[in-house]
Structure formats: structure tokens, C-alpha cells
Write an enzyme that holds these catalytic residues in place. Structure first.
Site, PDB file in Angstrom:
ATOM      1  CE  LYS A   1      43.002  38.277  41.125  1.00 10.57           C
ATOM      2  NZ  LYS A   1      41.539  38.459  41.279  1.00 10.57           N
TER       3      LYS A   1
ATOM      4  NE  ARG B   1      43.646  45.077  39.896  1.00 10.61           N
ATOM      5  CZ  ARG B   1      43.783  44.154  40.845  1.00 10.61           C
ATOM      6  NH1 ARG B   1      44.930  43.557  41.038  1.00 10.61           N
ATOM      7  NH2 ARG B   1      42.751  43.829  41.583  1.00 10.61           N
TER       8      ARG B   1
ATOM      9  NE  ARG C   1      38.499  38.365  49.998  1.00 12.72           N
ATOM     10  CZ  ARG C   1      38.998  38.706  48.812  1.00 12.72           C
ATOM     11  NH1 ARG C   1      39.783  37.878  48.161  1.00 12.72           N
ATOM     12  NH2 ARG C   1      38.693  39.871  48.287  1.00 12.72           N
TER      13      ARG C   1
ATOM     14  NE  ARG D   1      41.050  42.427  49.955  1.00 16.46           N
ATOM     15  CZ  ARG D   1      41.340  41.987  48.740  1.00 16.46           C
ATOM     16  NH1 ARG D   1      41.895  40.783  48.577  1.00 16.46           N
ATOM     17  NH2 ARG D   1      41.077  42.713  47.679  1.00 16.46           N
TER      18      ARG D   1
ATOM     19  NE  ARG E   1      37.936  44.577  44.987  1.00 19.94           N
ATOM     20  CZ  ARG E   1      37.711  43.680  45.945  1.00 19.94           C
ATOM     21  NH1 ARG E   1      36.859  43.944  46.927  1.00 19.94           N
ATOM     22  NH2 ARG E   1      38.337  42.530  45.913  1.00 19.94           N
TER      23      ARG E   1
HETATM   24  P1  AP5 Z   1      40.083  34.686  46.536  1.00 22.92           P
HETATM   25  O1  AP5 Z   1      40.866  33.534  46.027  1.00 22.92           O
HETATM   26  O2  AP5 Z   1      40.555  35.347  47.779  1.00 22.92           O
HETATM   27  O3  AP5 Z   1      39.858  35.766  45.372  1.00 22.92           O
HETATM   28  P2  AP5 Z   1      40.881  36.597  44.491  1.00 22.92           P
HETATM   29  O4  AP5 Z   1      40.749  36.172  43.069  1.00 22.92           O
HETATM   30  O5  AP5 Z   1      42.254  36.552  45.076  1.00 22.92           O
HETATM   31  O6  AP5 Z   1      40.196  38.020  44.602  1.00 22.92           O
HETATM   32  P3  AP5 Z   1      40.687  39.389  45.224  1.00 22.92           P
HETATM   33  O7  AP5 Z   1      39.471  40.079  45.732  1.00 22.92           O
HETATM   34  O8  AP5 Z   1      41.834  39.231  46.149  1.00 22.92           O
HETATM   35  O9  AP5 Z   1      41.167  40.078  43.892  1.00 22.92           O
HETATM   36  P4  AP5 Z   1      41.355  41.538  43.610  1.00 22.92           P
HETATM   37  O10 AP5 Z   1      41.987  41.476  42.283  1.00 22.92           O
HETATM   38  O11 AP5 Z   1      40.147  42.368  43.689  1.00 22.92           O
HETATM   39  O12 AP5 Z   1      42.265  42.067  44.826  1.00 22.92           O
HETATM   40  P5  AP5 Z   1      43.814  42.339  44.967  1.00 22.92           P
HETATM   41  O13 AP5 Z   1      44.217  41.938  46.305  1.00 22.92           O
HETATM   42  O14 AP5 Z   1      44.551  41.829  43.792  1.00 22.92           O
HETATM   43  O15 AP5 Z   1      38.563  34.210  46.716  1.00 22.92           O
HETATM   44  C1  AP5 Z   1      37.554  35.102  47.177  1.00 22.92           C
HETATM   45  C2  AP5 Z   1      36.627  34.397  48.174  1.00 22.92           C
HETATM   46  O16 AP5 Z   1      35.881  33.386  47.496  1.00 22.92           O
HETATM   47  C3  AP5 Z   1      37.369  33.679  49.305  1.00 22.92           C
HETATM   48  O17 AP5 Z   1      36.610  33.822  50.476  1.00 22.92           O
HETATM   49  C4  AP5 Z   1      37.424  32.215  48.839  1.00 22.92           C
HETATM   50  O18 AP5 Z   1      37.436  31.325  49.957  1.00 22.92           O
HETATM   51  C5  AP5 Z   1      36.147  32.088  48.030  1.00 22.92           C
HETATM   52  N1  AP5 Z   1      36.268  31.184  46.885  1.00 22.92           N
HETATM   53  C6  AP5 Z   1      37.335  31.040  46.039  1.00 22.92           C
HETATM   54  N2  AP5 Z   1      37.075  30.133  45.075  1.00 22.92           N
HETATM   55  C7  AP5 Z   1      35.812  29.697  45.303  1.00 22.92           C
HETATM   56  C8  AP5 Z   1      34.966  28.742  44.634  1.00 22.92           C
HETATM   57  N3  AP5 Z   1      35.369  28.062  43.525  1.00 22.92           N
HETATM   58  N4  AP5 Z   1      33.734  28.540  45.141  1.00 22.92           N
HETATM   59  C9  AP5 Z   1      33.291  29.213  46.248  1.00 22.92           C
HETATM   60  N5  AP5 Z   1      34.056  30.112  46.925  1.00 22.92           N
HETATM   61  C10 AP5 Z   1      35.299  30.358  46.459  1.00 22.92           C
HETATM   62  O19 AP5 Z   1      43.870  43.923  44.854  1.00 22.92           O
HETATM   63  C11 AP5 Z   1      43.297  44.749  45.834  1.00 22.92           C
HETATM   64  C12 AP5 Z   1      43.446  46.213  45.445  1.00 22.92           C
HETATM   65  O20 AP5 Z   1      44.840  46.563  45.371  1.00 22.92           O
HETATM   66  C13 AP5 Z   1      42.905  46.600  44.066  1.00 22.92           C
HETATM   67  O21 AP5 Z   1      41.526  46.859  44.102  1.00 22.92           O
HETATM   68  C14 AP5 Z   1      43.740  47.850  43.758  1.00 22.92           C
HETATM   69  O22 AP5 Z   1      43.271  48.962  44.478  1.00 22.92           O
HETATM   70  C15 AP5 Z   1      45.094  47.460  44.309  1.00 22.92           C
HETATM   71  N6  AP5 Z   1      45.936  46.770  43.309  1.00 22.92           N
HETATM   72  C16 AP5 Z   1      46.425  45.500  43.374  1.00 22.92           C
HETATM   73  N7  AP5 Z   1      47.153  45.196  42.287  1.00 22.92           N
HETATM   74  C17 AP5 Z   1      47.125  46.315  41.493  1.00 22.92           C
HETATM   75  C18 AP5 Z   1      47.672  46.632  40.219  1.00 22.92           C
HETATM   76  N8  AP5 Z   1      48.415  45.733  39.526  1.00 22.92           N
HETATM   77  N9  AP5 Z   1      47.429  47.859  39.704  1.00 22.92           N
HETATM   78  C19 AP5 Z   1      46.707  48.777  40.378  1.00 22.92           C
HETATM   79  N10 AP5 Z   1      46.152  48.552  41.590  1.00 22.92           N
HETATM   80  C20 AP5 Z   1      46.348  47.321  42.140  1.00 22.92           C
HETATM   81 ZN    ZN Z   2      43.508  37.991  46.031  1.00 23.21          ZN
END
Ligand code: AP5
Ligand code: ZN
Length: 228
Positions: free
Chosen positions: A13, A88, A127, A172, A183
């Protein structure tokens, strides 16, 4: 144009969101980035969210809904936006619908990045991010230009810097194997059911995100062209 980038932790994402942002000239709103900024600034929200996030749990609906409600009222969201990490839970999805319908708008597209759980640990644990911009790198799949490795093939932390600013990258606190288990449980238990909420509108496009980043991007582009 109000689209949701949907997918498990590590799906891509944060990797593809900024590219859609550049292409469509609408902002990417990542609740994860916003919450991490609140944690760093030690705001009231940040102090409440820090421990939950580190453990891989979900921050309360009230908090994230409040954050999004304020953000989408800002001027740059007038022509649309890309949601990353929100909604979410079903409560968040319904609340979003309500907020949007008050403005005569609705969600126009959901792009679901599909990846099997097994490949996510390697993505998450490899990452490194640039905190200020949210740019993400990967030791194997998207290394920063500056990366150097030690004798055992592990990246030397001091060599991990952002390509554009040269500033230090960091990992992170929730990017551990144990927090990932939690997660993923949250994703499958609370978040996946949202897809059923949007399916009847015919706006959900599935993308195979278990392939190289360029291949994923190509499928994202065709999903966006399919309208909605
Ligand atoms: P990356 O693109 O960074 O992954 P992502 O989909 O953004 O994953 P996140 O871990 O950021 O998602 P998340 O939903 O757990 O975290 P969020 O910040 O939203 O890619 C990951 C890695 O893989 C990178 O190193 C990239 O280079 C690599 N990669 C990408 N594509 C690839 C490919 N095709 N092949 C190989 N490598 C690849 O949320 C964090 C926390 O915040 C949550 O756990 C929760 O506590 C809180 N939170 C956030 N939003 C809410 C909500 N709406 N409600 C409640 N709590 C929330
Ligand atoms: Zn993300």
C-alpha cells in the site's frame, strides 16, 4: 475519485500509494503514517496509540475516525484522495460512508492487493523507512543506493539512508515477526470483512501483489482504468 488501497501489512500500500498520488494528483492519506507522526510528536492521540501500535493491535475506531474526518475536510482533498490503511473495521467503513454522503460523495474504487500471509514476514522484517516522507525501502527488494553490507551479508544500519534526502532510515517498532502475527489476525478478523461491504457496488478490483513491484504496479494501473 475516492479510492481505498486495501491489503494486509506488507502488501504494498505504501509502495504504490505515492505513485497513484503522483499520477492522479490527489493525496494519499495513510492513517498509519498519521498515527506514527502523532506518536513522534507525543500528542494526546500519539500517547494513546503508541503501545497498541507497537504490539500490532488496532487503535480505537473513535481515534482514527476523528483523524480521517479532520483530514478529508482539508482543501487538497477536494478532488479526491487515496485511503491507505483506512477503513480497517466495519464500523470505520460505515462511518466513512456517512461522512462522504454528507458531502454527496462515496467510495469509487477499492484496489485489493492480494498476497499470501507466508511472504509477508520477509517483506515486513526487511523494511526500512524514511520517517518524514513515509518512503519505504527493503534490504532485498528495494535497497537504498547507500546500503552497505557487513561480512555476514547483513545491512550496516549507518549505511541505510534515504535516496532523496540522505537522512537516516529506521525500522518500525511494529515490524517484528511477533507483532506481524497480531497484525495479520486483525487483518483477517476485522478488515477483510469490509470487502463484502463494498462488493455489491462492483467497485472492488483484485490485484496479484505476490509478484515483482513493476508487475504489481501494472495491475494496479489496469484496475484504475477499469473505472469506478
Ligand atoms: P509497504 O508498501 O511498505 O507495505 P504496506 O502495505 O504499506 O504495509 P504496512 O505494514 O505499512 O501496512 P499496515 O497496514 O500493517 O500498517 P499501517 O501503517 O497502515 O511494503 C512492505 C515492504 O515490502 C517494503 O519494504 C517494500 O519495499 C516491500 N515490497 C512492497 N511490494 C513488494 C513486492 N511486490 N515485492 C517485494 N517486496 C515488496 O498501520 C500501522 C498500525 O497503525 C496498525 O497496526 C494499527 O495499530 C494502526 N492503524 C493504522 N490505521 C488504522 C486504522 N484505520 N484503524 C486502527 N488502527 C490503525
Ligand atoms: Zn504502509
Amino acid at each position: 475519485n475516492i479510492m481505498i488501497l486495501f491489503g494486509p501489512p506488507g502488501a504494498g500500500k505504501g509502495t504504490h500509494g505515492p505513485k497513484i498520488e503522483d499520477m492522479l494528483a490527489i493525496p494519499q492519506l495513510s492513517t498509519g503514517d498519521m498515527l506514527r507522526a502523532a506518536v513522534a510528536a507525543k500528542t494526546e492521540v500519539g500517547l494513546k496509540a503508541a503501545a497498541v501500535m507497537k504490539a500490532g493491535g488496532l487503535v480505537s475506531d473513535d481515534i482514527v475516525i476523528g483523524i480521517i474526518r479532520d483530514r478529508i475536510r482539508e482543501a487538497d482533498c477536494k478532488f479526491g484522495f487515496i485511503l491507505d490503511g483506512f477503513p480497517r473495521t466495519l464500523v470505520q467503513a460505515k462511518e466513512l460512508d456517512k461522512m462522504l454522503s454528507e458531502e454527496g460523495a462515496c467510495v469509487t474504487k477499492v484496489v485489493e492487493l492480494q498476497v499470501p500471509d507466508e511472504v509477508l514476514e520477509e517483506r515486513i522484517c526487511g523494511r526500512w523507512i524514511h520517517k518524514k516522507s513515509g518512503r519505504s525501502y527493503h534490504v532485498k527488494y528495494a535497497p537504498p543506493k547507500s546500503m552497505k553490507k557487513d561480512g555476514e551479508g547483513n545491512p550496516i544500519p549507518e549505511s541505510m539512508t534515504d535516496d532523496e534526502t540522505g537522512e537516516a532510515l529506521m525500522q518500525r517498532p511494529d515490524d517484528t515477526a511477533s507483532a506481524l502475527v497480531k497484525r495479520l489476525a486483525g487483518y483477517h478478523g476485522e478488515t477483510v470483512p469490509i470487502l463484502k461491504h463494498y462488493a455489491p457496488g462492483g467497485i472492488v478490483s483484485e490485484v496479484n501483489a505476490n509478484q515483482g513491484m513493476d508487475g504489481v504496479w501494472g495491475e494496479v494501473l489496469s484496475a484504475l482504468k477499469r473505472g469506478g
